[in-house]
Design a protein around this motif. Structure first.
Motif, mmCIF file in Angstrom:
data_model
loop_
_atom_site.group_PDB
_atom_site.id
_atom_site.type_symbol
_atom_site.label_atom_id
_atom_site.label_comp_id
_atom_site.label_asym_id
_atom_site.label_seq_id
_atom_site.Cartn_x
_atom_site.Cartn_y
_atom_site.Cartn_z
ATOM 1 N N LYS A 140 -27.820 55.824 84.016
ATOM 2 C CA LYS A 140 -28.800 54.762 84.250
ATOM 3 C C LYS A 140 -29.915 55.238 85.181
ATOM 4 N N LEU B 159 -32.071 57.620 83.147
ATOM 5 C CA LEU B 159 -32.892 56.860 82.200
ATOM 6 C C LEU B 159 -34.033 56.163 82.922
ATOM 7 N N ARG B 160 -33.741 55.571 84.062
ATOM 8 C CA ARG B 160 -34.786 54.877 84.832
ATOM 9 C C ARG B 160 -35.924 55.835 85.181
ATOM 10 N N ASP B 161 -35.556 57.029 85.649
ATOM 11 C CA ASP B 161 -36.565 57.989 86.085
ATOM 12 C C ASP B 161 -37.291 58.664 84.924
ATOM 13 N N GLU C 71 -37.569 57.335 81.739
ATOM 14 C CA GLU C 71 -38.082 56.398 80.742
ATOM 15 C C GLU C 71 -39.592 56.495 80.545
ATOM 16 N N LEU D 135 -40.147 59.241 78.132
ATOM 17 C CA LEU D 135 -39.691 58.904 76.786
ATOM 18 C C LEU D 135 -40.687 57.966 76.121
ATOM 19 N N ASP D 136 -41.181 56.982 76.858
ATOM 20 C CA ASP D 136 -42.181 56.056 76.307
ATOM 21 C C ASP D 136 -43.463 56.798 75.948
#
Length: 150
Positions: free
Chosen positions: A128, A131-133, A135, A138-139
């Motif tokens: 998590k 993913l938070r860092d 993201e 990725l976007d």
């Protein structure tokens, strides 16, 4: 397909400057199977072929990899392609920023003491945080891939 597919697969991997192990891990293909594909000893399954078409690193070269022909469009006809120019599809600056952010996130997780001997690691929480860092990367990558498709 095997011999020419195998040759193109190796050309793609080498042009991306990846080892067989790292490339198979990137594509989530067992290394032993990947090596057989590259040697022409085994034909890829449909699920393996799908990975080439869906992974951002290889999707622009998947058609060439499978058929040996360039994807037809308004500017080109079906002709033999030379090894792919990966600089167009994969941004090294993006890669270095992504790796730096992942490294900083992992260092943060280590700083929290989550990886101490005898302590059970909560990989879901680690994931998590990563993913938070990551993201935003990725976007951003998904957005640039959408623009290429349009």
């Amino acid at each position: 397909m095997s011999t020419s597919f195998a040759t193109r697969l190796k050309q793609l991997r080498v042009s991306l400057e990846e080892s067989q192990i790292s490339f198979s891990e990137i594509l989530d293909i067992p290394t032993a199977s990947y090596r057989k594909y590259e040697k022409g000893e085994r034909e890829p399954t449909l699920s393996v072929i799908e990975k080439f078409f869906t992974h951002p690193l290889t999707q622009n070269h998947a058609c060439w990899l499978i058929t040996g022909e360039e994807r037809p469009n308004a500017d080109t006809s079906n002709t033999q392609m030379t090894p792919p120019d990966v600089t167009q599809s994969y941004n090294k600056d993006f890669e270095s920023k992504f790796i730096q952010t992942a490294k900083e996130s992992l260092l943060f997780i280590c700083h929290l003491g989550w990886f101490k001997r005898g302590k059970e690691v909560n990989f879901e929480s680690c994931g998590k945080i990563l993913l938070r860092d990551l993201e935003p990367f990725l976007d951003k990558n998904a957005g640039s891939q959408q623009k290429k498709v349009s």
